[in-house]
Scaffold this motif. Structure first.
Motif: not given
Length: 354
Positions: A34-39
Motif C-alpha cells: 500500500e503506497g502512493p499512486v504513481s505512473d
C-alpha cells in the motif's frame, strides 16, 4: 518503503502457471503493498507504462492446448563444473559465478552478493510438480562464502525461491533487497526472512564501495491466479569498484525503450547481464521474455562493453530446446558482428573474473 499487508499465495511462472489453471488451484486475493499512486502503481496493482499486460488465463490455456512444436529436454544435463568461491574478492576485481538459470554470485569490493538465488529442485510452489532442474546448482550451498546481500528481482518462482531464502536467512543473515511487495511474500513464508522493499530508481548503499539501484523492466509478477502485478519487478544497476553493472532479470524487448533509458540515465556500463531463454512461442512470450536476437539488440541499446547470458539451460519453462538459446545467441552475435567473447555464456559452476 515496507509493505503493510501480507499474504502467501499459490502461484507460478510459465508451465506451473498453466498447471494452476488446469488443476483448479486456488489463491486468495491480497494486497502486498500500500503506497502512493504513481505512473506505475494505481493503488492496487503495478504496471509498466511502456510495457504490456500479462497474458490472460485464456491465452495460457490456448498455449498449452497447441504445443505441438515443443522441444523435449533431457531429464538430466549436468554441468562439468563446480565452483568453490573465495571468501572475498577485494580491490577493483570482480568475480561472477553462474549458479544456474538466473542465479549468480557476484563478488567485488569485499562484498558478496547473490542475485535471484534458487537452490530448490523445482521452480514451483510444489515439491512434486512444476519445472524441475536438470543440473545441480553450480555452487553447492555449503560452498557459499558469507553472503552479505541478496537481490531478488521479482516474485516468479524461478527468481524468488522462498525455501532458499529461508536457508540463507538462517545460515548467513544477509541483507535482502527487492522491489515493492515482495518483502511481504517472503515474510509470509518465513518471518525470519527480513527484506527491504524499494521502488524503481531507488538507490541503496550496500557498502562503502558497492550500491544498487532498482530500474524498470518490461515484465510482470504473480505467484498465483489472483495476485497479478500486486508486487513490483525490477532490474538492478550495481555500482562496484570494477565498474557499473546492468542486471536484467526477466524482460521483454518491446521497442527497446527500457534499455536505452538505462543507458541514458545510468550508463556507461562495463557489463550487462541479459536473459536469453524462455522465449518460445513468440506470440505468448514476446512481451515478457527476450529471445537471443533481441538480447543482442538490448546489448547495443544499453551500450555495455560486455554481456553475460543467463536464464537458460536449467529449468524448462517454455517450448524451445535446451541448447537453442545458446545456439541462437551465437547466430545473432555473428549476424551483428559481435565476437563471442563480448557476449559470454557460462555453464553452472563456471566463474568469470574481470
Amino acid at each position: 518503503m515496507p509493505s503493510t499487508r501480507r499474504g502467501l499465495l499459490f502461484g507460478s511462472t510459465g508451465l506451473a502457471a498453466a498447471a494452476a489453471v488446469l488443476f483448479g488451484a486456488r489463491a486468495r486475493a491480497a494486497r502486498f503493498y500500500e503506497g502512493p499512486v504513481s505512473d506505475h502503481f494505481d493503488g492496487t496493482v503495478f504496471r509498466d507504462p511502456h510495457g504490456a499486460a500479462p497474458k490472460s488465463v485464456t491465452d495460457i490455456v490456448r498455449w498449452w492446448g497447441s504445443r505441438r512444436d515443443k522441444a523435449e529436454w533431457p531429464d538430466w544435463a549436468p554441468s562439468p563444473h563446480v565452483d568453490t568461491p573465495p571468501a572475498r574478492v577485494t580491490g577493483t576485481r570482480l568475480r561472477i559465478a553462474y549458479v544456474g538459470h538466473a542465479s549468480f554470485l557476484l563478488q567485488t569490493g569485499g562484498h558478496n552478493i547473490l542475485i535471484d538465488p534458487v537452490w530448490s529442485e523445482r521452480a514451483s510452489p510444489f515439491d512434486f510438480a512444476g519445472p524441475k532442474r536438470v543440473n545441480d546448482p553450480g555452487i553447492p550451498f555449503e560452498n557459499l562464502p558469507k553472503i552479505d546481500t541478496v537481490l531478488v528481482s521479482h516474485g516468479h518462482y524461478d527468481h524468488l525461491d522462498a525455501d532458499t531464502l529461508s536457508r540463507l536467512a538462517a545460515d548467513h543473515r544477509p541483507r535482502i533487497v527487492t522491489p515493492l511487495g515482495n518483502d511481504a511474500v517472503m515474510a509470509d513464508h518465513d518471518p525470519a526472512i527480513v527484506a527491504e522493499a524499494y521502488d524503481w530508481h531507488d538507490r541503496v548503499a550496500l557498502s562503502p564501495e558497492v550500491a544498487v539501484t532498482l530500474v524498470p523492466l518490461r515484465h510482470w509478477s504473480a505467484r498465483g491466479l489472483l495476485d497479478r502485478n500486486k508486487t513490483l519487478w525490477a532490474g538492478f544497476v550495481i555500482d562496484t569498484p570494477a565498474g557499473r553493472l546492468y542486471h536484467v532479470s526477466d524482460s521483454g524487448y518491446g521497442d527497446g525503450f527500457r534499455f536505452r533509458e538505462a543507458r541514458d540515465r545510468y550508463g556507461p556500463f562495463r557489463l550487462a547481464i541479459l536473459p536469453i531463454g524462455a522465449y518460445e512461442p513468440r506470440w505468448f512470450m514476446r512481451d515478457q521474455h527476450m529471445n537471443p536476437e533481441e538480447a543482442v539488440q538490448a546489448l547495443a541499446d544499453c551500450g555495455a562493453e560486455l554481456a553475460l547470458a543467463h536464464h537458460h539451460g536449467t529449468f524448462k519453462l517454455t517450448d524451445e530446446a535446451i541448447d537453442a538459446p545458446v545456439k541462437d545467441l551465437r547466430a545473432a552475435c555473428a549476424a551483428a558482428e559481435i565476437p563471442d567473447e563480448r557476449f559470454k555464456v557460462l555453464q553452472p559452476g563456471e566463474a568469470w573474473e574481470l
